[in-house]
Design a protein around this motif. Structure first.
Motif, PDB file in Angstrom:
ATOM      1  N   ASP A  61      73.242  23.069 -23.245  1.00 20.48           N
ATOM      2  CA  ASP A  61      72.624  22.180 -24.023  1.00 20.48           C
ATOM      3  C   ASP A  61      71.117  22.178 -23.960  1.00 20.48           C
ATOM      4  OD1 ASP A  61      72.845  20.246 -26.088  1.00 20.48           O
ATOM      5  OD2 ASP A  61      73.495  18.579 -24.958  1.00 20.48           O
ATOM      6  N   SER A  62      70.445  21.580 -24.904  1.00 15.06           N
ATOM      7  CA  SER A  62      69.020  21.164 -24.840  1.00 15.06           C
ATOM      8  C   SER A  62      68.530  20.004 -25.575  1.00 15.06           C
ATOM      9  CB  SER A  62      68.485  22.332 -25.571  1.00 15.06           C
ATOM     10  OG  SER A  62      66.776  22.183 -25.478  1.00 15.06           O
ATOM     11  N   PRO A  63      68.758  18.978 -24.563  1.00 18.48           N
ATOM     12  CA  PRO A  63      68.358  17.478 -24.895  1.00 18.48           C
ATOM     13  C   PRO A  63      67.026  17.343 -25.420  1.00 18.48           C
ATOM     14  CG  PRO A  63      69.780  17.638 -23.007  1.00 18.48           C
ATOM     15  CD  PRO A  63      69.394  18.834 -23.108  1.00 18.48           C
ATOM     16  N   SER A  64      66.074  18.198 -24.720  1.00 17.58           N
ATOM     17  CA  SER A  64      64.691  17.996 -25.153  1.00 17.58           C
ATOM     18  C   SER A  64      64.413  18.567 -26.530  1.00 17.58           C
ATOM     19  CB  SER A  64      63.770  18.978 -24.159  1.00 17.58           C
ATOM     20  OG  SER A  64      64.135  20.208 -24.078  1.00 17.58           O
ATOM     21  N   THR A  65      65.201  19.669 -26.869  1.00 12.80           N
ATOM     22  CA  THR A  65      64.855  20.024 -28.501  1.00 12.80           C
ATOM     23  C   THR A  65      65.589  19.227 -29.355  1.00 12.80           C
ATOM     24  OG1 THR A  65      65.110  22.422 -27.560  1.00 12.80           O
ATOM     25  CG2 THR A  65      65.716  21.993 -29.891  1.00 12.80           C
ATOM     26  N   ARG A  66      66.551  18.576 -28.952  1.00 17.22           N
ATOM     27  CA  ARG A  66      67.229  17.358 -29.853  1.00 17.22           C
ATOM     28  C   ARG A  66      66.211  16.320 -29.963  1.00 17.22           C
ATOM     29  NH1 ARG A  66      71.474  16.911 -27.030  1.00 17.22           N
ATOM     30  NH2 ARG A  66      72.531  18.445 -28.107  1.00 17.22           N
ATOM     31  N   LEU A  67      65.690  15.908 -28.828  1.00 14.50           N
ATOM     32  CA  LEU A  67      64.814  14.706 -28.789  1.00 14.50           C
ATOM     33  C   LEU A  67      63.492  14.981 -29.637  1.00 14.50           C
ATOM     34  CD1 LEU A  67      63.950  11.825 -28.314  1.00 14.50           C
ATOM     35  CD2 LEU A  67      63.258  12.546 -25.779  1.00 14.50           C
ATOM     36  N   ALA A  68      62.984  16.169 -29.379  1.00 14.52           N
ATOM     37  CA  ALA A  68      61.564  16.455 -30.227  1.00 14.52           C
ATOM     38  C   ALA A  68      61.944  16.729 -31.657  1.00 14.52           C
ATOM     39  CB  ALA A  68      61.057  17.966 -29.524  1.00 14.52           C
ATOM     40  N   ALA A  69      63.369  17.130 -31.959  1.00 15.37           N
ATOM     41  CA  ALA A  69      63.540  17.379 -33.385  1.00 15.37           C
ATOM     42  C   ALA A  69      63.740  15.826 -33.954  1.00 15.37           C
ATOM     43  CB  ALA A  69      64.866  18.257 -33.510  1.00 15.37           C
ATOM     44  N   GLU A  70      64.347  15.086 -33.471  1.00 10.47           N
ATOM     45  CA  GLU A  70      64.442  13.741 -33.619  1.00 10.47           C
ATOM     46  C   GLU A  70      63.252  12.994 -34.152  1.00 10.47           C
ATOM     47  OE1 GLU A  70      66.277   9.412 -32.050  1.00 10.47           O
ATOM     48  OE2 GLU A  70      67.143  11.397 -31.410  1.00 10.47           O
ATOM     49  N   ARG A  71      62.383  12.970 -33.075  1.00  9.88           N
ATOM     50  CA  ARG A  71      60.848  12.561 -33.377  1.00  9.88           C
ATOM     51  C   ARG A  71      60.152  13.038 -34.442  1.00  9.88           C
ATOM     52  NH1 ARG A  71      59.788   8.952 -29.032  1.00  9.88           N
ATOM     53  NH2 ARG A  71      61.832   8.423 -28.168  1.00  9.88           N
ATOM     54  N   ALA A  72      60.402  14.458 -34.546  1.00  4.77           N
ATOM     55  CA  ALA A  72      59.644  15.156 -35.529  1.00  4.77           C
ATOM     56  C   ALA A  72      60.183  14.950 -36.967  1.00  4.77           C
ATOM     57  CB  ALA A  72      59.511  16.567 -35.201  1.00  4.77           C
ATOM     58  N   GLY A  73      61.305  14.238 -37.092  1.00  3.40           N
ATOM     59  CA  GLY A  73      61.802  13.805 -38.376  1.00  3.40           C
ATOM     60  C   GLY A  73      62.887  15.013 -38.804  1.00  3.40           C
ATOM     61  N   ALA A  74      63.392  16.283 -37.948  1.00  2.00           N
ATOM     62  CA  ALA A  74      63.885  17.234 -38.450  1.00  2.00           C
ATOM     63  C   ALA A  74      65.233  16.512 -39.081  1.00  2.00           C
ATOM     64  CB  ALA A  74      64.046  18.061 -37.427  1.00  2.00           C
ATOM     65  N   PHE A  75      65.753  15.520 -38.578  1.00  4.37           N
ATOM     66  CA  PHE A  75      67.056  15.242 -39.058  1.00  4.37           C
ATOM     67  C   PHE A  75      66.969  13.988 -40.190  1.00  4.37           C
ATOM     68  CE2 PHE A  75      68.117  15.506 -34.268  1.00  4.37           C
ATOM     69  CZ  PHE A  75      68.435  17.094 -34.401  1.00  4.37           C
ATOM     70  N   ASP A  76      65.955  13.791 -40.763  1.00  8.47           N
ATOM     71  CA  ASP A  76      65.926  12.867 -41.863  1.00  8.47           C
ATOM     72  C   ASP A  76      66.353  13.616 -42.894  1.00  8.47           C
ATOM     73  OD1 ASP A  76      64.727  11.144 -40.012  1.00  8.47           O
ATOM     74  OD2 ASP A  76      62.513  11.370 -40.827  1.00  8.47           O
ATOM     75  N   ARG A  77      66.084  14.760 -43.302  1.00  4.32           N
ATOM     76  CA  ARG A  77      66.701  15.413 -44.442  1.00  4.32           C
ATOM     77  C   ARG A  77      66.994  16.868 -44.045  1.00  4.32           C
ATOM     78  NH1 ARG A  77      62.281  13.315 -45.989  1.00  4.32           N
ATOM     79  NH2 ARG A  77      61.280  15.175 -46.230  1.00  4.32           N
ATOM     80  N   PRO A  78      67.896  17.518 -44.797  1.00  5.36           N
ATOM     81  CA  PRO A  78      68.097  18.947 -44.253  1.00  5.36           C
ATOM     82  C   PRO A  78      66.948  19.793 -44.467  1.00  5.36           C
ATOM     83  CG  PRO A  78      70.022  18.075 -45.840  1.00  5.36           C
ATOM     84  CD  PRO A  78      68.695  17.008 -45.784  1.00  5.36           C
ATOM     85  N   VAL A  79      67.041  20.872 -43.510  1.00  6.52           N
ATOM     86  CA  VAL A  79      66.078  21.948 -43.872  1.00  6.52           C
ATOM     87  C   VAL A  79      66.531  23.366 -44.330  1.00  6.52           C
ATOM     88  CG1 VAL A  79      64.575  21.246 -41.757  1.00  6.52           C
ATOM     89  CG2 VAL A  79      66.432  22.725 -41.459  1.00  6.52           C
ATOM     90  N   ASP A  80      65.856  23.981 -45.202  1.00  9.50           N
ATOM     91  CA  ASP A  80      66.417  25.236 -45.338  1.00  9.50           C
ATOM     92  C   ASP A  80      66.105  26.433 -44.960  1.00  9.50           C
ATOM     93  OD1 ASP A  80      63.744  26.102 -46.586  1.00  9.50           O
ATOM     94  OD2 ASP A  80      64.015  24.816 -48.165  1.00  9.50           O
ATOM     95  N   THR A  81      65.122  26.389 -43.793  1.00  5.83           N
ATOM     96  CA  THR A  81      64.746  27.574 -43.087  1.00  5.83           C
ATOM     97  C   THR A  81      64.555  27.034 -41.792  1.00  5.83           C
ATOM     98  OG1 THR A  81      63.797  28.606 -45.107  1.00  5.83           O
ATOM     99  CG2 THR A  81      63.118  29.431 -42.630  1.00  5.83           C
ATOM    100  N   ALA A  82      64.808  27.799 -40.581  1.00 11.77           N
ATOM    101  CA  ALA A  82      64.515  27.630 -39.228  1.00 11.77           C
ATOM    102  C   ALA A  82      63.994  28.865 -38.577  1.00 11.77           C
ATOM    103  CB  ALA A  82      65.810  27.054 -38.605  1.00 11.77           C
ATOM    104  N   GLU A  83      62.870  28.904 -38.064  1.00 10.12           N
ATOM    105  CA  GLU A  83      62.364  29.907 -37.245  1.00 10.12           C
ATOM    106  C   GLU A  83      62.261  29.416 -35.892  1.00 10.12           C
ATOM    107  OE1 GLU A  83      61.113  32.942 -37.230  1.00 10.12           O
ATOM    108  OE2 GLU A  83      61.237  33.198 -39.747  1.00 10.12           O
ATOM    109  N   LEU A  84      63.559  30.007 -35.001  1.00  8.08           N
ATOM    110  CA  LEU A  84      63.651  29.362 -33.903  1.00  8.08           C
ATOM    111  C   LEU A  84      63.068  30.402 -32.725  1.00  8.08           C
ATOM    112  CD1 LEU A  84      67.318  28.551 -34.191  1.00  8.08           C
ATOM    113  CD2 LEU A  84      65.393  26.946 -34.635  1.00  8.08           C
ATOM    114  N   HIS A  85      62.377  29.928 -31.758  1.00  8.29           N
ATOM    115  CA  HIS A  85      61.913  30.840 -30.695  1.00  8.29           C
ATOM    116  C   HIS A  85      63.142  31.068 -29.574  1.00  8.29           C
ATOM    117  CE1 HIS A  85      58.352  31.520 -27.488  1.00  8.29           C
ATOM    118  NE2 HIS A  85      59.139  32.726 -27.703  1.00  8.29           N
ATOM    119  N   ALA A  86      63.923  31.836 -30.002  1.00  7.42           N
ATOM    120  CA  ALA A  86      64.783  32.156 -29.058  1.00  7.42           C
ATOM    121  C   ALA A  86      64.879  33.507 -28.497  1.00  7.42           C
ATOM    122  CB  ALA A  86      66.348  32.036 -29.821  1.00  7.42           C
TER     123      ALA A  86
END
Length: 353
Positions: A248-273
């Motif tokens: 799991d990655s709680p820090s990613t989830r928290l960063a996404a929440e604070r950035a507003g990623a969960f407010d509305r759906p996104v259509d594209t994701a560029e992930l540094h994986a």
């Protein structure tokens, strides 16, 4: 104090052609064409940029304050307002974003670069581990990623065929990316560590990237379709791998929440994986379903220049918005072993477009 209501956008993005080796180029020679390209896209000169921030690592260069050399590529005369972060350029972009929020500048140039070819990057990265208990064991980045991959398999979150499918999808997408180091599907290859095979791991290579940020009406003047930064945040996990749940990655989830990623759906994701197994972790943390186009550029599995790959994820997401191929995109950058540090940015085009 920063003005959180000030609109900041990415108005230009450029990157080098990523190569396994650039023995014929110094860091300055590698960066300069990228800087010229990104400035030309806006019509700005270096002297018209309000703030400059770079990201790189002295460990890769093997000498202290190596970033000062690349300022020759920017041009430090007349004197410029400049800063540097000893990490991926995505964090340099964060600093520049804050600078523009303060109103002290209306434009910012952000660039980053890395040459991994001169040495063993797998050994270099062990120097970021806990110096007392972990680093003396010399576990390299692939071995640690293999521990994470095995933990995911044991938890039932993925399996080796699913990881191979991620590698195939990513490198197939990279066929349309002229800058990618690896393009087109490749054999799974030899086993590197644990469940990870060659195709599950990122290529080692050299490269550079740059973006230009601008505020408000300046952004609209410089770019027909700015990619507005609607939110950006970064968080960090515990340094000790033994106290973390690697599935799991709680820090990613928290960063996404604070950035507003969960407010509305996104259509594209560029992930540094950089590893296929890390995409599994990030998809879960970021709640990405199959409706989201993930890593249409090929991602870090197609090109992973150290200290620039995270900035490239943000740049690629912005470029899709500027081309009209995306309206709301998420970009992610990471640093450290097993997704230790994570940054999430949410980008959007103008409403109604």
């Amino acid at each position: 104090m920063p003005d959180a209501t000030r609109d900041i956008a990415i108005v230009a993005f450029a990157q080098s052609d990523h190569r396994r080796r650039t023995d014929d180029l110094s860091e300055v020679e590698m960066v300069m064409p990228v800087l010229h390209d990104v400035l030309a896209q806006t019509g700005l000169t270096a002297g018209e940029i309000g703030f400059t921030c770079s990201g790189s690592s002295d460990y890769l260069a093997g000498r202290a304050f190596s970033f000062t050399m690349t300022l020759d590529g920017v041009g430090a005369w007349p004197p410029i307002s400049e800063s540097h972060v000893e990490t991926d350029g995505a964090w340099a972009l964060y600093e520049a974003w804050v600078k523009l929020l303060t109103g002290e500048a209306d434009t910012a140039l952000v660039y980053s670069y890395g040459k991994s070819s001169p040495g063993s990057v797998r050994d270099v990265l062990t120097r970021q581990l806990d110096p007392y208990y972990v680093a003396p064991l010399w576990p390299d980045s692939v071995a640690l990623a293999a521990l994470q991959a095995q933990a995911l398999i044991d938890a039932g979150d993925t399996d080796e065929p699913a990881l191979a499918a991620i590698a195939t999808r990513s490198r197939t997408a990279a066929e349309t990316n002229p800058h990618a180091q690896l393009r087109g599907p490749r054999p799974a290859g030899d086993r590197q560590a644990g469940p990870l095979r060659t195709a599950d791991c990122p290529p080692i290579g050299d490269g550079a990237a740059a973006v230009i940020l601008a505020a408000g009406d300046t952004a609209r003047r410089l770019c027909a379709r700015p990619a507005w930064i609607r939110g950006i945040d970064h968080r960090i996990e515990a340094h000790s791998l033994g106290v973390r749940d690697l599935t799991d990655s709680p820090s990613t989830r928290l960063a996404a929440e604070r950035a507003g990623a969960f407010d509305r759906p996104v259509d594209t994701a560029e992930l540094h994986a950089p590893f296929t197994s890390q995409e599994v972790v990030l998809r879960k943390a970021l709640r990405l379903d199959d409706a989201v186009t993930v890593n249409p550029s090929g991602g870090a599995l197609a090109a992973n220049p150290m200290m620039a790959a995270g900035l490239i994820r943000i740049g690629e997401a912005a470029a899709r918005i500027q081309r009209g191929e995306s309206h709301r995109a998420l970009a992610h950058a990471t640093s450290g072993p097993c997704l230790q540090q994570n940054l999430v940015a949410v980008l959007e085009g103008d409403p109604g477009e």
